[in-house]
Write a protein that holds these residues in place. Sequence first.
Motif: not given
Length: 111
Positions: A90-107
Motif C-alpha cells: 500500500y505504501e509503495a503504491r502511495m509513494k509512486a502515486r504521490e511522486r508521479s503526481g509531483a512530476g518526480r520519478d516514483p522510484w
Amino acid sequence: MERARGALYSFHQLSGRADLILGEALDALREAGHPRLAAEVRRELHGRNVLDGRWTFQIVEEYDDLYYRPFVSTEERVRALLTDGQRHVYEARMKARERSGAGRDPWAPGA
C-alpha cells in the motif's frame, strides 16, 4: 499489533524500573534509621507480582507466545500468498502515486 507489543514492553520496563527504584529507596530508608518500616514496605511491595502469580516478563512472554508470534507467522503466510512476500505494498503504491503526481520519478533516489 506492533504498537500494542511496544506498549506492553514499555509497561514491562517501567514496572521493572519502578521496582528497582523502590528497592533503592528502601535501602535508603533502612540506612536512615528506619529498618522496621523499610522491611515492612519491602515485604508488602518489593518484587510483588503485577498479575496473579506473574511478573511483567512472564506477561510479555505469554503475549509473544500466544498472540504475537502466531500473528506474525499468519501475516507472513498471507502476504506470501497475496503479494509474493512484498511488504508495504500500500505504501509503495502511495509513494509512486504521490511522486508521479509531483512530476518526480516514483522510484528514483533522493528527494
